[in-house]
Design a protein around this motif. Structure first.
Motif, PDB file in Angstrom:
ATOM      1  N   PHE A  66       0.824  -1.215   0.000  1.00 37.63           N
ATOM      2  CA  PHE A  66       0.000   0.000   0.000  1.00 37.63           C
ATOM      3  C   PHE A  66       0.857   1.264   0.000  1.00 37.63           C
ATOM      4  O   PHE A  66       0.353   2.363  -0.179  1.00 37.63           O
ATOM      5  CB  PHE A  66      -0.930   0.025   1.226  1.00 37.63           C
ATOM      6  CG  PHE A  66      -0.210   0.428   2.490  1.00 37.63           C
ATOM      7  CD1 PHE A  66       0.592  -0.466   3.160  1.00 37.63           C
ATOM      8  CD2 PHE A  66      -0.322   1.724   2.975  1.00 37.63           C
ATOM      9  CE1 PHE A  66       1.277  -0.080   4.312  1.00 37.63           C
ATOM     10  CE2 PHE A  66       0.356   2.114   4.120  1.00 37.63           C
ATOM     11  CZ  PHE A  66       1.157   1.201   4.786  1.00 37.63           C
ATOM     12  N   ALA A  68       2.985   4.562  -0.197  1.00 39.92           N
ATOM     13  CA  ALA A  68       3.209   5.641  -1.154  1.00 39.92           C
ATOM     14  C   ALA A  68       4.412   6.491  -0.760  1.00 39.92           C
ATOM     15  O   ALA A  68       4.625   7.561  -1.317  1.00 39.92           O
ATOM     16  CB  ALA A  68       1.959   6.512  -1.258  1.00 39.92           C
ATOM     17  N   GLY A 111      11.206   8.249   6.809  1.00 40.77           N
ATOM     18  CA  GLY A 111      11.544   7.371   5.694  1.00 40.77           C
ATOM     19  C   GLY A 111      10.332   7.018   4.857  1.00 40.77           C
ATOM     20  O   GLY A 111       9.349   7.755   4.852  1.00 40.77           O
ATOM     21  N   GLY A 112      10.371   5.825   4.252  1.00 39.56           N
ATOM     22  CA  GLY A 112      11.193   4.729   4.571  1.00 39.56           C
ATOM     23  C   GLY A 112      11.163   4.375   6.065  1.00 39.56           C
ATOM     24  O   GLY A 112      10.290   4.742   6.809  1.00 39.56           O
ATOM     25  N   SER A 113      12.175   3.646   6.444  1.00 34.17           N
ATOM     26  CA  SER A 113      12.258   3.171   7.816  1.00 34.17           C
ATOM     27  C   SER A 113      13.626   3.454   8.403  1.00 34.17           C
ATOM     28  O   SER A 113      14.564   2.667   8.203  1.00 34.17           O
ATOM     29  CB  SER A 113      11.981   1.674   7.864  1.00 34.17           C
ATOM     30  OG  SER A 113      10.671   1.399   7.435  1.00 34.17           O
ATOM     31  N   GLU A 144      10.579   7.870  13.199  1.00 33.00           N
ATOM     32  CA  GLU A 144       9.545   6.969  12.680  1.00 33.00           C
ATOM     33  C   GLU A 144      10.016   5.535  12.901  1.00 33.00           C
ATOM     34  O   GLU A 144      11.104   5.164  12.440  1.00 33.00           O
ATOM     35  CB  GLU A 144       9.310   7.230  11.189  1.00 33.00           C
ATOM     36  CG  GLU A 144       8.649   8.582  10.952  1.00 33.00           C
ATOM     37  CD  GLU A 144       8.517   8.937   9.476  1.00 33.00           C
ATOM     38  OE1 GLU A 144       8.716   8.058   8.616  1.00 33.00           O
ATOM     39  OE2 GLU A 144       8.232  10.110   9.195  1.00 33.00           O
ATOM     40  N   ILE A 145       9.204   4.772  13.589  1.00 31.67           N
ATOM     41  CA  ILE A 145       9.582   3.404  13.958  1.00 31.67           C
ATOM     42  C   ILE A 145       8.744   2.391  13.179  1.00 31.67           C
ATOM     43  O   ILE A 145       7.505   2.483  13.170  1.00 31.67           O
ATOM     44  CB  ILE A 145       9.376   3.180  15.476  1.00 31.67           C
ATOM     45  CG1 ILE A 145      10.447   3.948  16.262  1.00 31.67           C
ATOM     46  CG2 ILE A 145       9.413   1.692  15.822  1.00 31.67           C
ATOM     47  CD1 ILE A 145      10.389   3.731  17.764  1.00 31.67           C
ATOM     48  N   GLY A 169       4.297   2.920  12.696  1.00 27.75           N
ATOM     49  CA  GLY A 169       3.353   2.503  11.671  1.00 27.75           C
ATOM     50  C   GLY A 169       2.585   1.283  12.148  1.00 27.75           C
ATOM     51  O   GLY A 169       3.180   0.292  12.560  1.00 27.75           O
ATOM     52  N   GLN A 171      -1.174   0.780  10.732  1.00 26.79           N
ATOM     53  CA  GLN A 171      -2.076   0.663   9.564  1.00 26.79           C
ATOM     54  C   GLN A 171      -3.365  -0.061   9.948  1.00 26.79           C
ATOM     55  O   GLN A 171      -4.408   0.536  10.036  1.00 26.79           O
ATOM     56  CB  GLN A 171      -1.410   0.000   8.343  1.00 26.79           C
ATOM     57  CG  GLN A 171       0.108   0.153   8.182  1.00 26.79           C
ATOM     58  CD  GLN A 171       0.656   1.564   8.292  1.00 26.79           C
ATOM     59  OE1 GLN A 171      -0.098   2.519   8.285  1.00 26.79           O
ATOM     60  NE2 GLN A 171       1.966   1.719   8.404  1.00 26.79           N
ATOM     61  N   ARG A 183       1.840  -6.603   4.992  1.00 31.98           N
ATOM     62  CA  ARG A 183       2.344  -5.942   6.201  1.00 31.98           C
ATOM     63  C   ARG A 183       1.857  -6.716   7.419  1.00 31.98           C
ATOM     64  O   ARG A 183       0.823  -6.378   8.013  1.00 31.98           O
ATOM     65  CB  ARG A 183       1.827  -4.507   6.228  1.00 31.98           C
ATOM     66  CG  ARG A 183       2.027  -3.765   7.539  1.00 31.98           C
ATOM     67  CD  ARG A 183       3.258  -2.968   7.548  1.00 31.98           C
ATOM     68  NE  ARG A 183       3.494  -2.354   8.821  1.00 31.98           N
ATOM     69  CZ  ARG A 183       4.272  -1.289   8.978  1.00 31.98           C
ATOM     70  NH1 ARG A 183       4.843  -0.724   7.945  1.00 31.98           N
ATOM     71  NH2 ARG A 183       4.479  -0.795  10.165  1.00 31.98           N
ATOM     72  N   ASP A 208       0.219   5.398  13.523  1.00 35.55           N
ATOM     73  CA  ASP A 208      -0.396   5.639  12.207  1.00 35.55           C
ATOM     74  C   ASP A 208      -1.418   4.549  11.928  1.00 35.55           C
ATOM     75  O   ASP A 208      -1.070   3.355  11.942  1.00 35.55           O
ATOM     76  CB  ASP A 208       0.654   5.520  11.085  1.00 35.55           C
ATOM     77  CG  ASP A 208       1.620   6.683  11.018  1.00 35.55           C
ATOM     78  OD1 ASP A 208       1.332   7.738  11.595  1.00 35.55           O
ATOM     79  OD2 ASP A 208       2.672   6.505  10.353  1.00 35.55           O
ATOM     80  N   GLY A 240      -6.301   8.327   5.094  1.00 32.63           N
ATOM     81  CA  GLY A 240      -7.061   7.627   4.061  1.00 32.63           C
ATOM     82  C   GLY A 240      -6.063   7.015   3.081  1.00 32.63           C
ATOM     83  O   GLY A 240      -5.129   7.694   2.651  1.00 32.63           O
ATOM     84  N   ALA A 242      -4.114   6.271   0.100  1.00 29.62           N
ATOM     85  CA  ALA A 242      -3.936   6.937  -1.196  1.00 29.62           C
ATOM     86  C   ALA A 242      -3.538   5.874  -2.210  1.00 29.62           C
ATOM     87  O   ALA A 242      -2.442   5.324  -2.132  1.00 29.62           O
ATOM     88  CB  ALA A 242      -2.845   8.005  -1.081  1.00 29.62           C
TER      89      ALA A 242
END
Ligand SMILES: C[S@@+](CC[C@H](N)C(=O)[O-])C[C@H]1O[C@@H](n2cnc3c(N)ncnc32)[C@H](O)[C@@H]1O
Ligand code: SF4
Length: 453
Positions: A66, A68, A111-113, A144-145, A169, A171, A183, A208, A240, A242
């Motif tokens: 998913f 982007a 990132g990325g990660s 960001e983890i 993240g 989701q 994921r 997130d 949302g 994308a």
């Protein structure tokens, strides 16, 4: 959404409009603004300027279908090592141009990660930054983890660099949805990542979440939200999905027949928002939520919230310096974007130069329209008096646009109140389309964007 006619609503839900993390939006950046311009802009920053740094790590151990974001999967670490060498070099080049009297107020590793880096590389990157720049004692360090990356050594590295804030993240927790987006991530893994970050110094934890993903329903999104609330994050970002397969080829792995339509997406986002607010959170802007004591909620209540490439922020610094391939910065004079091709980026900074591929120099009208769009995205309102005070030359033209838009809507989505223009409570999900009404570039632009809701 009772006052909006049905047909107009469904048209608007599927309308394709920018997310307005900048104005003008990135498709309008151009190669006429390049490294030489950036060199001049950096050198012109006055002593004492507070800056924010954004460092981009464009790698992940695996690719979620998913996604982007600007990233790529790598199974080998060699490309990452080469990239980090270039990033270190860019840090030194930029720091030499801004001079010693610049104070870093916040650093964001994105990132990325960034958590796919080896622990020693995370620590070395931080050391290089602190050697090159002067950090404020209370500088925010946010990371960001990717919970799947985390082990004790990585948490220790994040503690060593003084992490204060993290974003994880998630989701969706439903295994069927996770399989469809490649994921896998259990609730327990996410819980242990949240606990790990908190125990190593993170004062604020964001999760997130995403709606509009394959196989999601209102009930499944609600179940994910309720699980997320058990972890009591300080903030939740509810994006949302994308779907932009013309731009991200791996999204073609997602069968469009599995995707909820515009009405279902709207129902999912509405229900998710209700459950989060019932859980004690304040709704922030378009897609964020925060506990009332969190600094983002405080910034919202006091009209000091901002919007940048990372989304909503309480960081009010005027200068954002992007480091790494594809990263975007904002200086008083305009936007700068680094080369998104990592090979080219590495070559340019390796030669001791900057690696700008495009940018944009603001006109006074851009700044005025950008101010209106940022206030709408953050506050769902703006004050004509404030606009006239800040941008006297451009206020009359923009206010004429505002009156025309409010007239078109007959007060359903956008209305004039006695001392301000407001996006109505029912119209808030459509704030991007209201903002688009002030975007002079959209009339000529050819860029394709994702659905409005
Ligand atoms: C850089 S990632 C976060 C850190 C880490 N890579 C991870 O995935 O855990 C940024 C976030 O952007 C969001 N995102 C990525 N692709 C998206 C898409 N196509 N639509 C909506 N949100 C998306 C996801 O919520 C994701 O967590
Ligand atoms: S969502 Fe995060 S982990 Fe997944 S591909 Fe995108 S950046 Fe990488």
């Amino acid at each position: 959404m009772t006052t909006t006619p049905e047909v107009a609503l469904s048209d608007r839900l599927s309308a394709q409009v920018p997310r307005y993390t900048s104005y003008p939006t990135a498709p309008h950046f151009h190669p006429g603004v390049a490294s030489e311009t950036y060199r001049q802009w950096l050198s012109a920053l006055p002593a004492g300027t507070g800056i924010s740094l954004y460092l981009h790590i464009p790698y992940c151990d695996r690719l979620c279908w998913f996604c982007a974001c600007n990233t790529r999967q790598t199974r080998q670490y060699g490309p990452v090592t080469r990239y980090l060498a270039a990033l270190h070099k860019e840090i030194d080049t930029v720091a030499a141009l801004v001079g010693p009297a610049i104070r870093v107020r916040s650093v964001h590793f994105g990132g990325g990660s960034p958590t796919m880096l080896l622990p020693a590389d995370i620590v070395a990157l931080d050391r290089r930054l602190r050697q090159a720049f002067d950090y404020a004692a209370d500088a925010e360090i946010s990371v960001e983890i990717e919970p799947n990356d985390m082990d004790e050594a990585r948490f220790d590295a994040l503690a060593a660099i003084g992490m204060t804030r993290v974003s994880l993240g998630v989701q969706d927790f439903d295994p069927k949805v996770q399989a469809a987006i490649n994921r896998e991530q259990s609730f327990e893994l996410t819980r242990s990542a949240v606990e790990g970050a908190r125990s190593r110094g993170a004062r604020s934890v964001n999760l997130d979440l995403v709606y509009g993903l394959p196989h999601q329903t209102v009930a499944s999104v609600e179940a994910t939200v309720r699980q997320a609330l058990q972890l009591r994050p300080d903030r939740i970002a509810l994006f949302g999905y994308a779907h932009v397969p013309w731009f991200k080829k791996h999204q073609t792995m997602i069968d469009e027949a599995w995707l909820p339509d515009a009405r279902e997406r709207f129902a999912q986002s509405t229900r998710a928002g209700e459950v989060i607010v019932e859980g004690g959170y304040e709704a922030i802007g378009l897609d964020h939520f925060a506990l009332p004591g969190d600094s983002l909620a405080v910034a919202m209540r006091t009209g000091r919230m901002h919007r940048n490439f990372q989304g909503y922020t309480d960081d009010d610094g005027e200068v954002l310096i992007g480091l790494g391939s594809s990263s975007i910065g904002r200086l008083p004079q305009g936007y700068i974007q680094n080369n998104p091709a990592t090979g080219e980026y590495e070559r340019q900074v390796g030669e001791g130069g900057l690696a700008v591929s495009r940018g944009y120099a603001f006109s006074e009208e851009d700044l005025a329209r950008g101010w209106v769009i940022e206030r709408l995205m953050c506050d769902f309102a703006f004050s004509p008096a404030e606009l006239a005070r800040l941008f006297p030359a451009h206020a009359p033209g923009i206010l004429a646009d505002a009156r025309r838009l409010a007239g078109d809507d007959r007060g359903a989505v956008f209305a004039e109140e006695h001392d301000r223009f407001v996006v109505t409570p029912e119209g808030r999900p459509l704030v991007r389309t209201v903002a688009a009404g002030f975007d002079t570039f959209l009339r000529t632009g050819k860029a394709r964007h994702s659905a409005a809701v």
